[in-house]
Design a protein around this motif. Structure first.
Motif, PDB file in Angstrom:
ATOM      1  N   GLU A 176      40.844 116.864 -52.860  1.00 16.98           N
ATOM      2  CA  GLU A 176      39.711 117.734 -53.162  1.00 16.98           C
ATOM      3  C   GLU A 176      40.164 119.017 -53.865  1.00 16.98           C
ATOM      4  OE1 GLU A 176      35.760 119.536 -50.925  1.00 16.98           O
ATOM      5  OE2 GLU A 176      37.439 118.771 -49.758  1.00 16.98           O
ATOM      6  N   VAL A 235      38.475 127.785 -51.612  1.00 12.72           N
ATOM      7  CA  VAL A 235      38.689 127.022 -50.387  1.00 12.72           C
ATOM      8  C   VAL A 235      37.898 127.632 -49.237  1.00 12.72           C
ATOM      9  CG1 VAL A 235      40.443 126.209 -48.767  1.00 12.72           C
ATOM     10  CG2 VAL A 235      40.945 126.311 -51.201  1.00 12.72           C
ATOM     11  N   PRO A 274      34.460 123.387 -48.559  1.00 10.05           N
ATOM     12  CA  PRO A 274      35.018 122.086 -48.940  1.00 10.05           C
ATOM     13  C   PRO A 274      34.538 120.972 -48.011  1.00 10.05           C
ATOM     14  CG  PRO A 274      36.727 123.757 -48.864  1.00 10.05           C
ATOM     15  CD  PRO A 274      35.520 124.359 -48.242  1.00 10.05           C
TER      16      PRO A 274
END
Length: 355
Positions: free
Chosen positions: A288, A299, A304
């Motif tokens: 990812e 992040v 995420p």
């Protein structure tokens, strides 16, 4: 008078030619170092030109050169080997006699060293170990060694038998899980079934119970082993599932994880399965980050998918148990330590910091 005139011309021409030759020889003798230098330079130039041409040719055909060299070296080595082999076969009796002589001489020297030396080398002692006297302790040790060897052999046979029993148990567990799911469906829908449906269901369950491992054909067993290898590969190689998560729509990824991936890893109930599930989360997070994250703060701010799924998975009972096992000893040690002051009131923390 014509012949006389011809001889006179011939003598004049000879005199002129001899004089010119004498002058030429005198000039060459006087200029001999320069002549030698010129000849040397010219020969050097020709040799260098030929060498460069040869070198350029070899560079252009270096593969053929290497192949030819390899063939020639192989032929020379094979010829030497065959000549040496013919020599040995021709003088095999002499070779055997020389080997026997050297072996006998070495054995005599080793035995003399064993008898006369106070600390003989280990190799010598090992050579004549069968000639040494055996004590009762040696006999007991040898007996114990034989007993341990027999026990090892019996253990190996038992392990092989256990492996075959384990394969059979895997099949039984698969059938048991299938029967358990069917039984749970029956219990959940028992109130909605009529008497006729219950009788039909009981007949179906009776037929299922009659089916055992013996009813599986060879093709079904091979298919079952193929599925086992597939599940093992998916568990131990997390890259496949990690890429599959991001190939699916985001709305279906959570359902896919709960229905397929968590079931494949048995919801991390075992230490091995929990470790493999963490490996899958690690690979998926790297995938990812590589695909969707351009800056580090994304992040934290981008929510995420892998982190969200990881938090939702470890918020259940299994996650609490795992956190308890991991953080429990450290927290208990921290609480039992009286030297640490654990306070959450900001006023008290400020007063203790000021004082």
């Amino acid at each position: 008078s014509a012949p006389m005139l011809t001889r006179l011309q011939a003598r004049a021409r000879g005199f002129l030619l001899r004089r010119e030759l004498t002058q030429r020889r005198f000039f060459l003798k006087r200029q001999l170092p320069a002549i030698i230098t010129i000849q040397a330079h010219w020969r050097r130039y020709r040799q260098q030109r030929a060498y460069r041409q040869r070198l350029q040719y070899l560079y252009q055909h270096w593969r053929s050169v290497v192949k030819i060299q390899a063939c020639v070296r192989m032929w020379l080595t094979r010829r030497r080997y065959r000549a040496r082999l013919r020599h040995f076969r021709k003088n095999v009796w002499a070779v055997v006699k020389i080997q026997a002589f050297f072996r006998a001489n070495k054995a005599r020297e080793d035995y003399r060293m064993l008898v006369s030396s106070q600390s003989p080398p280990l190799s010598v002692v090992r050579t004549f170990a069968h000639l040494l006297e055996q004590s009762d302790a040696d006999i007991r040790q040898e007996g114990e060694l034989l007993r341990l060897r027999g026990e090892v052999v019996r253990t190996i046979r038992a392990n092989r038998q256990l492996e075959s029993d384990l394969d059979l148990m895997d099949l039984k567990i698969g059938l048991l899980v299938r029967n358990r799911v069917t039984l749970q469906e029956v219990v959940s829908h028992c109130k909605k079934l009529t008497k006729k449906n219950k009788e039909q269901l009981s007949d179906m369950m009776a037929l299922d119970k009659q089916k055992g491992l013996k009813s599986l054909s060879k093709e079904k067993r091979e298919k079952l082993e193929a599925y086992q290898h597939l599940f093992y590969l998916l568990q131990t190689q997390p890259l496949y599932l990690a890429q599959l998560i991001f190939l699916m729509p985001q709305s279906k990824s959570t359902r896919f994880l709960e229905s397929v991936i968590f079931t494949l890893f048995n919801y991390g109930s075992d230490c091995r399965e929990a470790y493999l599930l963490l490996q899958l989360f690690t690979a998926a997070l790297r995938q990812e980050i590589r695909l969707k994250v351009d800056q580090p703060q994304e992040v934290v701010t981008g929510n995420p998918t892998v982190i969200r799924l990881l938090l939702s998975f470890y918020r259940n009972i299994r996650g609490h148990n795992a956190l308890r096992d991991v953080l429990g000893p450290a927290l208990r040690e921290l609480l039992q330590d009286k030297g640490h002051s654990i306070r959450t009131d900001p006023v008290e923390i400020y007063k203790s910091w000021v004082n």
